[in-house]
Design an enzyme around this catalytic site. Structure first.
Site, short mmCIF file in Angstrom:
data_model
loop_
_atom_site.label_atom_id
_atom_site.label_comp_id
_atom_site.label_asym_id
_atom_site.label_seq_id
_atom_site.Cartn_x
_atom_site.Cartn_y
_atom_site.Cartn_z
N GLU A 192 -0.45 -2.06 5.53
CA GLU A 192 -0.56 -0.86 3.95
C GLU A 192 -1.86 -0.41 3.85
O GLU A 192 -3.34 -1.49 3.92
CB GLU A 192 -0.21 -1.54 2.78
CG GLU A 192 0.05 -0.61 1.90
CD GLU A 192 0.86 -1.27 0.60
OE1 GLU A 192 0.14 -2.46 0.05
OE2 GLU A 192 2.14 -0.51 -0.02
N TYR A 209 -1.67 7.89 0.29
CA TYR A 209 -1.13 6.58 1.17
C TYR A 209 -0.25 6.12 1.54
O TYR A 209 0.32 7.15 1.67
CB TYR A 209 -0.28 5.88 -1.08
CG TYR A 209 0.46 4.88 -0.53
CD1 TYR A 209 0.57 3.43 -0.45
CD2 TYR A 209 2.61 5.24 0.25
CE1 TYR A 209 1.01 2.58 0.01
CE2 TYR A 209 2.92 4.15 0.42
CZ TYR A 209 2.13 2.54 0.64
OH TYR A 209 3.31 1.06 0.83
#
Lengths: 394, 294
Positions: free
Chosen positions: A205, A117
């Site tokens: 993101e 991530y």
């Protein structure tokens, strides 16, 4: 401002952040053609909506269809596109009403060695951006942040000097990345941090971020949000805006210089100032009502803007009563009162209207309302106003 | 005493020839603020409300002895205007302008923190010491010299709070609008430190809103360092996550920044939290009674 994944990936590509090859498709035929053009044994068809959680999201019309699916043939790509396009995708971020899919992104596959991530946000407390990475890729990062925050590694970076090499080394060491993978990670992270600053992003993101078996770091997903206040210096970004993803009333309000957020209740609110507008909503709720919206007419509101605000409010079929709460500072009570009278003439109020005026030119404002033929329930204080508007619905 | 500004503060307006700059310069003059001049590049020699206009802040400071500036220039030029004021040695800079890019403020904030200057805002109503000096856009007449130090992230909600403390006869020592943006020059903690040290301030009212963690940080600081009674209100209890409520800073993201979290942190620090925006003044009274302050 939010943009689609495929648009973000184009920006990534231009900035030197590695992404896979892909094509946008707006029909099943285009999706099949995209699969053939990519020329691989497999591809991934991804619904393009502004909300996240697509991989786990389901299509209302085809409950077995997810928002992201692996396909191994052109006709399979066409079938998935057919299931998605024009239909409604429901994810944890869209709410139960879901969002209509108007385009899909067909992307080549890759050999994934591991999933990570990566996110960049502005850390308000530190007053600078922070790069966050975690080995817990592909899952809900909010859950990781809440339950095991120590598994998210953070580095703040200077917006002018950019992310430094030692910072990448720190992160890679924690992530267990080394050798060629670490060199790929350095290029990736530094480019992305530069992009974040150069485009005035408020959020970047990538979930999942992957490392391929060949040792390359690639953005498998891409989410970018831009600072609305900085769009003036990025004219190229304005063209990426997809109005069909936004609430029409909110777009209309923004065009009139109003700040409006639609909510689910039945009491329309018209207030000056964001803090007072939020508090007015809170107060309605406190007295047992449900606000239909947040609406801040701002400090310098003129008659046209306030009239437009009333049109937007009354255009919401759920609105059964309206509360006007004005503490005149820069905005004068007389402006609001005149606009109210004008709006009544133009739009016509078919629901109860409770008005609380205070502040600059309040006596004159009250007189204008009293002498008009608009049916108004006037309130003396905040609490009085909230109680009266809730009472009209009982 | 009071904090930040008083009757001796000498104020210029950057952007004085603009519509908003001229209008509010007039308002501040009428309130009694010592407005001494203004700045608009290329307009030296003109007058606005009888005040001299200069090309640069440096000139204005040299010729008027100004030590505070009120900024009304457009958002695209606000960072530059703040840095110019800082460079010219201005001690108190109040940036009223709304819509300044956050990335600009990252840079400006860093510069301000390395200096002796104080920046209020941007996107704020300004600062006022009732009866002495008003720098900003707040309606002067609702204020009354008194004992409550008011600090807030929101404009009109501050007026509401000020009006309530005025009607209760408490009045205000100084009121500061911090601004509604994600990065602002002055934090609640900066002001808590000043209010705690100010003899005229007997109680402190903090008005926060959803988004960020400024209120939680302030609560922790109050618990450790503040002896004076503190009351608070948090706007946005009913705001849904992910929606920006007018202010760029007022957004619940990633499950953080909710009103509930903030209220819990404030109460844990012994702060009297108003449940309704209609009773912010009463919350101050309760906080004062609890600590036996009159």
């Amino acid at each position: 401002m939010k943009i689609h994944e495929y648009q973000a990936k184009q920006i990534f590509r231009n900035a030197g952040v590695p992404v896979l090859r892909g094509q946008v498709a707006r029909t099943p035929d285009e999706a099949a053609q995209a699969f053939r053009d990519l020329g691989g044994p497999l591809a991934v068809v991804k619904a393009q909506i502004h909300a996240g959680g697509r991989g786990k999201g389901t299509v209302k019309e085809h409950p077995s269809q997810r928002g992201v699916q692996l396909v191994r043939a052109a006709d399979e790509a066409a079938q998935v596109a057919r299931n998605l396009l024009g239909n409604c995708l429901v994810t944890i971020q869209t709410g139960p009403e879901g969002q209509t899919v108007r385009q899909v992104f067909v992307e080549e596959g890759c050999d994934i060695a591991r999933e990570l991530y990566l996110g960049i946000v502005l850390d308000r407390a530190a007053a600078r951006p922070v790069l966050m990475v975690s080995n817990e890729g592909g899952v809900e990062i909010e859950k990781v942040a809440a339950e095991t925050p120590e598994l998210i590694y953070r580095e703040h970076f200077d917006t002018h000097a950019g992310l430094q090499s030692y910072q990448v080394r720190k992160l890679c060491t924690r992530l267990g990345i080394q050798g060629a993978e670490a060199r790929s990670a350095e290029r990736f992270m530094k480019s992305l941090c530069r992009l974040f600053v150069a485009y005035d992003c408020s959020l970047a993101e990538i979930n999942p971020l992957v490392i391929t078996r060949a040792g390359e770091m690639i953005a498998l997903d891409a989410k970018l949000t831009f600072d609305d206040n900085a769009l003036f210096r990025h004219p190229e970004l304005k063209e990426l805006r997809d109005l069909s993803e936004e609430e029409p009333a909110e777009v209309r309000a923004a065009n009139a210089g109003l700040s409006y957020v639609k909510l689910d209740g039945n009491i329309g609110c018209l207030v000056n100032g964001a803090g007072l507008a939020m508090s007015t909503m809170d107060l309605i709720k406190l007295h047992g009502g449900e606000p239909a919206n947040f609406l801040d007419v701002g400090g310098g509101a003129n008659t046209e803007q306030v009239t437009e605000a009333f049109r937007i409010l009354l255009g919401d079929p759920n609105v059964k009563a309206v509360l006007v709460n004005i503490f005149g500072g820069i905005a004068r009570c007389t402006t609001i009162a005149n606009a109210l009278v004008e709006a009544s003439r133009q739009v016509g109020f078919n629901v109860p209207l409770v008005v609380r005026l205070e502040g600059t030119e309040v006596d004159e404002g009250r007189r204008i309302l009293a002498e008009s033929d608009v049916a108004i329930i006037s309130a003396e204080s905040l609490t009085d106003a909230a109680q009266k508007v809730v009472a009209t619905l009982k | 005493m009071s904090i930040l500004v008083n009757k001796d503060t000498r104020v210029i307006c950057q952007g004085i020839t603009g519509k908003a700059g001229a209008f509010h310069t007039k308002g501040c003059l009428e309130y009694g603020t010592q407005m001494v001049g203004g700045v608009t590049p290329g307009r030296r020699g003109e007058k606005v409300e009888g005040l001299p206009v200069f090309d640069t802040v440096e000139q204005a400071v040299a010729e008027t002895g100004a030590n505070a500036s009120m900024i009304f220039v457009p958002a695209a030029f606000t960072a530059d205007a703040i840095l110019e004021a800082l460079d010219a040695g201005i001690e108190l800079i109040a940036a009223i302008t709304e819509g300044v890019p956050v990335m600009d403020m990252v840079y400006v904030y860093d510069k301000i923190k390395r200096s002796q200057a104080t920046l209020i805002g941007p996107n704020c109503p300004g600062v006022i010491t009732p009866g002495e000096c008003k720098i900003g856009i707040m309606p002067g007449y609702i204020h009354q010299p008194g004992c409550v130090g008011v600090m807030s992230r929101s404009g009109t909600l501050t007026y509401e709070a000020v009006w309530q403390t005025t009607n209760l006869g408490l009045g205000q020592s100084t009121c500061v609008g911090l601004g509604g943006d994600p990065i602002v020059g002055t934090s609640f903690i900066d002001l808590l430190r000043r209010f705690e040290a100010d003899p005229l301030t007997k109680a402190i009212l903090m008005i926060g809103e959803i988004g960020g963690t400024a209120e939680e940080e302030a609560a922790a600081w109050v618990a450790q360092h503040v002896t004076k009674p503190v009351a608070a209100f948090i706007a946005g209890r009913t705001a849904p996550p992910g929606k920006r409520m007018g202010h760029a800073g007022a957004i619940i993201s990633g499950g953080k920044g909710t009103a509930e979290e903030k209220i819990a942190a404030l109460e844990a620090a012994g702060i009297e939290v108003a449940q309704s925006p209609a009773e912010m003044g009463q919350a101050v009274q309760r906080a004062m009674q609890r600590k036996g302050v009159k």
